[in-house]
Design an enzyme around this catalytic site. Structure first.
Site, short mmCIF file in Angstrom:
data_model
loop_
_atom_site.label_atom_id
_atom_site.label_comp_id
_atom_site.label_asym_id
_atom_site.label_seq_id
_atom_site.Cartn_x
_atom_site.Cartn_y
_atom_site.Cartn_z
NE ARG A 45 8.80 10.24 -17.45
CZ ARG A 45 9.43 9.11 -17.31
NH1 ARG A 45 10.84 9.23 -17.20
NH2 ARG A 45 8.65 7.99 -16.38
N GLY A 46 8.24 11.04 -13.44
CA GLY A 46 9.35 9.80 -13.16
C GLY A 46 9.28 10.33 -11.89
CB ALA A 47 7.23 8.48 -8.62
NE ARG A 88 2.77 14.65 -14.41
CZ ARG A 88 2.93 13.62 -15.02
NH1 ARG A 88 4.56 13.52 -14.67
NH2 ARG A 88 2.22 12.70 -15.85
CD GLN A 197 5.54 8.65 -20.36
OE1 GLN A 197 4.87 7.84 -21.22
NE2 GLN A 197 4.94 9.41 -19.53
CG ASP A 238 3.53 7.04 -10.93
OD1 ASP A 238 3.23 6.32 -11.88
OD2 ASP A 238 4.07 8.49 -11.17
CG ASN A 248 3.89 2.11 -12.78
OD1 ASN A 248 4.29 3.27 -12.62
ND2 ASN A 248 3.98 1.75 -14.28
CE LYS A 249 2.98 6.98 -18.05
NZ LYS A 249 1.86 8.58 -17.27
O1 MRU Z 1 3.54 10.29 -16.63
P1 MRU Z 1 4.82 10.23 -16.68
O2 MRU Z 1 6.00 9.71 -17.16
O3 MRU Z 1 5.28 10.99 -14.53
O4 MRU Z 1 4.61 8.59 -15.37
C1 MRU Z 1 5.69 7.65 -15.00
C2 MRU Z 1 5.79 6.08 -14.52
O5 MRU Z 1 3.98 6.33 -14.92
C3 MRU Z 1 6.44 5.37 -14.52
O6 MRU Z 1 6.15 4.24 -14.22
C4 MRU Z 1 6.37 6.19 -12.67
O7 MRU Z 1 7.13 7.38 -12.24
C5 MRU Z 1 7.96 5.51 -11.88
S1 MRU Z 1 9.29 5.80 -12.30
C6 MRU Z 1 11.15 5.07 -10.96
#
Ligand code: MRU
Length: 357
Positions: A45-47, A88, A197, A238, A248-249
């Site tokens: 996970r994470g963009a 996603r 996270q 994201d 973002n999250k």
């Molecule tokens: O749902 P996730 O865990 O994929 O969400 C991740 C985030 O929101 C991060 O902050 C974002 O992707 C930046 S990662 C460098």
């Protein structure tokens, strides 16, 4: 280095982030459908990490194709790309990476490249994107480190670290770079309900690097800001719209509003692949809705009464006016973001080499 994901001769290996911090186990995806499942189930996970995983999924799918003609391969490539794109919806890096692989494929086909050579070139492209991602994180660190205090506490939300990228991290990369340059930084990691996270992943990876980290419940940040115990906020992204509005999250927006009230700078660290010029402002960003169970249950145990209605948007949008600066691999962007973002994206398209601070 934390092995978030890795191209192997027999597939793509992923550190299983659903099991951290208690277990360090790996999942091997041996076909593109499994890569799609790994992304959808948030094993990765994470963009930026999602983007490179999808690129590797395309490379894996094409390399395993039995097609002997280009029309047959075209049809398979379309299915592979659609399957990976359906995993996603919010992180634009996913679509950016699939499009880049698609463009590479189309260029190779237009040049009458043989199927064997197309397969090798797509694997090389995905692996190159992996290396580029780490280089971009290091460059963000170089550009952003001096924005963080020489001594103080920096709050972050979710995980924008090595685990969310191919290594080093975006927001956590900037923190790492500052620490490497002698800043004495303590980190407040918001736990980041419901998926945790921050508590599970950010704390795990920062402690792995001996960076002092304190985990906060999400509702504690405001009070600590009022007490003067937060000197800066830094988060990942994201999707960044053309005007700087940033998805973002979930919970990032609340943190940014609180920070503005307390005159604390808010930095967003993200590579240019997170910027989506086709999305003009934040309201156009699709927000992933995840399963109610993530909210109703904690560690497998039900914590809400039967019948309670549940909301579970995985992301929120922070309007650009709450963002002090956006740190990219090509430099630091400031308001008015509409102009600064467009100028940087255009400059990077004509001159893609990274400039270091
Ligand atoms: O749902 P996730 O865990 O994929 O969400 C991740 C985030 O929101 C991060 O902050 C974002 O992707 C930046 S990662 C460098």
């Amino acid at each position: 280095m934390i092995p978030t994901l890795e191209w192997l001769p027999n597939g793509v290996s992923f550190l299983d982030q659903t099991k951290l911090p208690l277990e360090e186990t790996y999942v091997l995806a041996t076909d593109y459908q499994q890569v799609a499942t790994v992304i959808r189930d948030m094993i990765v996970r994470g963009a930026p990490a999602i983007g490179v995983s999808a690129a590797m999924g395309v490379a894996l799918g094409v390399s395993q194709s039995k097609a002997t003609t280009i029309p047959a391969l075209n049809a398979e490539v379309a299915t592979i790309c659609e399957t990976l794109a359906a995993t996603r919806p919010t992180a634009v890096n996913l679509f950016w990476a699939i499009q880049r692989m698609r463009d590479k494929y189309d260029t190779l086909v237009a040049a009458n490249t043989s199927i064997t050579k197309i397969k090798a070139a797509l694997i090389a492209e995905a692996r190159h994107m992996y290396d580029e991602d780490i280089a971009a994180c290091k460059a963000m660190g170089a550009h952003g480190a001096s924005l963080l205090p020489m001594e103080g506490t920096v709050l972050t939300h979710c995980n924008a670290g090595a685990l969310a990228t191919c290594g080093y991290g975006t927001a956590l990369g900037v923190i790492r770079a500052a620490v490497e340059r002698g800043h004495k930084i303590d980190v407040y990691a918001d736990e980041t309900r419901p998926y945790l996270q921050g508590a599970r992943l950010t704390a795990w990876e920062l402690l792995h690097d001996n960076i002092p980290t304190t985990v906060l419940c999400d509702n504690m940040a405001g009070s600590l800001m009022r007490l003067g115990r937060v000197q800066a906020v830094i988060v990942g992204a994201d999707r960044i719209a053309a005007n700087g509005d940033t998805a973002n999250k979930i919970g990032t927006y609340s943190v940014a509003v609180l920070a503005k009230e307390h005159n604390i700078p808010v930095y967003v660290a993200a590579p240019l692949s997170t910027i989506d010029l086709a999305t003009l402002h934040g309201d156009e960003i699709p927000i992933e809705q995840r399963s109610a169970t993530e909210v109703t249950h904690s560690q497998g145990k039900q914590i809400t009464p039967d019948g309670a209605d549940i909301e579970n948007p995985a992301f929120d949008v922070t309007p650009a006016k709450y963002i002090t600066a956006i740190i990219t691999e090509h430099g630091v962007l400031r308001a008015p973001f509409e102009q600064s973002i467009r100028k940087m994206v255009e400059a990077a398209t004509t001159k893609p080499e990274l400039a270091t601070a």
